[in-house]
Design a protein around this motif. Structure first.
Motif, short mmCIF file in Angstrom:
data_model
loop_
_atom_site.label_atom_id
_atom_site.label_comp_id
_atom_site.label_asym_id
_atom_site.label_seq_id
_atom_site.Cartn_x
_atom_site.Cartn_y
_atom_site.Cartn_z
N GLY A 102 0.84 -1.18 0.00
CA GLY A 102 0.00 0.00 0.00
C GLY A 102 0.87 1.23 0.00
O GLY A 102 2.08 1.15 0.19
N PRO A 103 0.28 2.40 -0.22
CA PRO A 103 1.07 3.62 -0.22
C PRO A 103 1.64 3.90 1.16
O PRO A 103 1.00 3.60 2.17
N PRO A 104 2.86 4.44 1.24
CA PRO A 104 3.44 4.74 2.54
C PRO A 104 2.57 5.72 3.31
O PRO A 104 2.00 6.64 2.76
N THR A 105 2.45 5.49 4.58
CA THR A 105 1.73 6.41 5.46
C THR A 105 2.76 7.24 6.21
O THR A 105 3.96 7.15 5.96
N ALA A 106 2.29 8.05 7.12
CA ALA A 106 3.24 8.80 7.94
C ALA A 106 4.17 7.81 8.62
O ALA A 106 3.80 6.68 8.88
N SER A 107 5.38 8.26 8.90
CA SER A 107 6.40 7.35 9.43
C SER A 107 5.95 6.83 10.80
O SER A 107 6.42 7.28 11.84
N ARG A 108 5.03 5.91 10.73
CA ARG A 108 4.43 5.37 11.93
C ARG A 108 4.84 3.92 12.06
O ARG A 108 4.59 3.11 11.16
N GLU A 109 5.43 3.57 13.16
CA GLU A 109 5.87 2.20 13.37
C GLU A 109 4.87 1.47 14.26
O GLU A 109 4.17 2.07 15.08
N MET A 110 4.81 0.17 14.05
CA MET A 110 3.92 -0.66 14.83
C MET A 110 4.62 -1.96 15.17
O MET A 110 5.35 -2.52 14.35
N GLU A 111 4.44 -2.42 16.40
CA GLU A 111 5.03 -3.68 16.84
C GLU A 111 3.95 -4.51 17.50
O GLU A 111 3.14 -4.00 18.29
N MET A 112 3.93 -5.80 17.16
CA MET A 112 2.90 -6.66 17.74
C MET A 112 3.38 -8.09 17.88
O MET A 112 4.38 -8.49 17.27
N LEU A 113 2.66 -8.82 18.72
CA LEU A 113 2.86 -10.26 18.85
C LEU A 113 1.76 -10.95 18.07
O LEU A 113 0.58 -10.60 18.20
N CYS A 114 2.12 -11.91 17.24
CA CYS A 114 1.14 -12.70 16.49
C CYS A 114 1.38 -14.17 16.82
O CYS A 114 2.54 -14.61 16.89
N GLY A 115 0.32 -14.92 17.01
CA GLY A 115 0.52 -16.33 17.32
C GLY A 115 -0.72 -17.15 17.10
O GLY A 115 -1.79 -16.63 16.75
N LYS A 116 -0.58 -18.46 17.30
CA LYS A 116 -1.71 -19.36 17.12
C LYS A 116 -1.54 -20.61 17.96
O LYS A 116 -0.42 -21.00 18.33
N TYR A 117 -2.68 -21.20 18.27
CA TYR A 117 -2.76 -22.44 19.03
C TYR A 117 -3.40 -23.50 18.14
O TYR A 117 -4.40 -23.21 17.47
N ARG A 118 -2.87 -24.70 18.14
CA ARG A 118 -3.51 -25.81 17.43
C ARG A 118 -4.58 -26.41 18.32
O ARG A 118 -4.33 -26.71 19.49
N LEU A 119 -5.78 -26.59 17.77
CA LEU A 119 -6.90 -27.13 18.54
C LEU A 119 -7.55 -28.28 17.78
O LEU A 119 -7.66 -28.25 16.56
N ASP A 120 -7.99 -29.28 18.53
CA ASP A 120 -8.76 -30.39 17.97
C ASP A 120 -10.23 -30.04 18.15
O ASP A 120 -10.77 -30.09 19.25
N ARG A 121 -10.90 -29.70 17.05
CA ARG A 121 -12.27 -29.22 17.14
C ARG A 121 -13.31 -30.35 17.12
O ARG A 121 -14.51 -30.09 17.12
N SER A 122 -12.85 -31.58 17.13
CA SER A 122 -13.81 -32.69 17.07
C SER A 122 -14.55 -32.88 18.40
O SER A 122 -15.62 -33.47 18.42
N ARG A 123 -13.98 -32.42 19.50
CA ARG A 123 -14.59 -32.61 20.82
C ARG A 123 -14.47 -31.31 21.61
O ARG A 123 -13.82 -31.25 22.64
N VAL A 124 -15.14 -30.25 21.14
CA VAL A 124 -15.01 -28.94 21.76
C VAL A 124 -15.98 -28.80 22.92
O VAL A 124 -17.17 -29.08 22.79
N HIS A 125 -15.46 -28.34 24.06
CA HIS A 125 -16.32 -28.06 25.20
C HIS A 125 -17.22 -26.87 24.85
O HIS A 125 -16.80 -25.94 24.17
N PRO A 126 -18.49 -26.87 25.32
CA PRO A 126 -19.39 -25.76 24.98
C PRO A 126 -18.88 -24.39 25.41
O PRO A 126 -19.24 -23.38 24.80
N LEU A 127 -18.03 -24.33 26.44
CA LEU A 127 -17.46 -23.05 26.82
C LEU A 127 -16.64 -22.46 25.68
O LEU A 127 -16.71 -21.26 25.39
N MET A 128 -15.84 -23.30 25.03
CA MET A 128 -15.03 -22.84 23.91
C MET A 128 -15.88 -22.61 22.67
O MET A 128 -15.64 -21.69 21.89
#
Length: 311
Positions: A102-128
């Motif tokens: 995309g077009p450059p924006t104002a010199s704005r920096e951003m830092e973040m944590l990205c991640g994921k969890y593997r889940l077995d969805r065949s037997r999901v508790h109703p809370l989840m």
């Protein structure tokens, strides 16, 4: 064990993963739908998250967002239109090359944590199962101190190579998931399970069943454990949970058996004893009636899926 811990442990498989990302300028990347749960935590700056079929969410410094059903989504430095969404760089490629999209924006920096969890969805508790597509936890002064502490620790571990980080990071990711779920439940979340766990009688009965699933429970014994009469327990439990206490216990025992079949090499006789069945035959019969397959076939199928899936 408690209900939240059990709800997580029955679906979690493999090891969670995460990246600490720092970007600037114009960028837009897409994360494909995932058979698990994803999260983002903004450490500095701001960005936008657009879930598939959902409403854009503005994220600021300190905000955390959980996508418990692995919903595909776009994250970008600014609000994006349909054209930009189609042109978004796949996350893995963007992560390797930090490609601007995309077009450059104002010199704005951003830092973040990205991640994921593997889940077995065949037997999901109703809370989840009842979690919304996006759980947004804004950063507010004084709110959710445990979540903030976990974010700080995880960011620190991912920012430097330190002795023991291979153990510390997955453990902190597990903590992060627990604290995000706790925060969701304490923020007046819509859904049945915050109400279930907030009801003293039903919560006491659930704690008892989850702490000792193999015990010879009866409605009378469970009511005594919860400190109420049998009719009171039956009424409150069934209304809030959606099934009677003994029906929930049967479902939970079989769900726990499925988890043990998936995660351990224990013989069926051992698993039967651990979940409250007197014989392997009794467990096999109940398991087949509930899940439509035998314990042996279920174990073989889940082992095959685990071998095919990336970590």
């Amino acid at each position: 064990m408690d209900v939240v811990s059990d709800a997580i442990s029955t679906v979690r498989i493999g090891r969670p993963s995460s990246n600490r990302v720092r970007v600037s300028g114009g960028w837009c990347t897409r994360l494909a739908p995932y058979d698990g749960a994803g999260f983002h935590v903004v450490l500095e700056g701001s960005c936008w998250l657009l879930p598939d079929g959902g409403t854009p969410v503005s994220l600021g410094a300190g905000d955390a967002v959980l996508l418990p059903h692995g919903t595909g989504h776009v994250i970008a430095d600014s609000p994006v239109d349909a054209v930009a969404v189609k042109q978004a760089v796949p996350f893995e490629r963007w992560l390797d090359g930090r490609e601007p999209s995309g077009p450059p924006t104002a010199s704005r920096e951003m830092e973040m944590l990205c991640g994921k969890y593997r889940l077995d969805r065949s037997r999901v508790h109703p809370l989840m199962a009842e979690l919304p597509k996006v759980v947004h936890l804004p950063n507010r002064a004084g709110s959710h101190p445990e979540l903030r502490a976990a974010i700080d620790l995880l960011g620190s571990e991912l920012g430097a190579q330190r002795p023991g980080s291979c153990i510390a990071v997955p453990s902190l990711l597990d903590l992060l998931l627990i604290y995000m779920l706790r925060s969701w439940m304490t923020e007046g979340a819509a859904g049945a399970w915050p109400a279930v766990l907030g009801d003293t009688v039903t919560a006491a009965a659930l704690r008892a069943l989850h702490s000792a699933p193999s015990a010879p429970w009866t409605n009378d014994r469970l009511a005594a454990e919860a400190g109420v009469s049998r009719p009171t327990l039956a009424r409150r439990f069934t209304t809030l949970v959606g099934r009677p206490p003994m029906a929930y216990l049967t479902w939970w025992r079989l769900t726990l058996a499925a988890t043990l079949l998936r995660d351990t090499p224990d013989p069926l006789a051992t698993i039967a004893r651990r979940v409250g069945y007197g014989t392997p035959y009794a467990l096999s019969h109940a398991f087949s009636r509930e899940f439509g397959t035998t314990p042996g076939r279920y174990r073989a199928e889940t082992a095959g899926r685990a071998a095919e899936e990336p970590s």
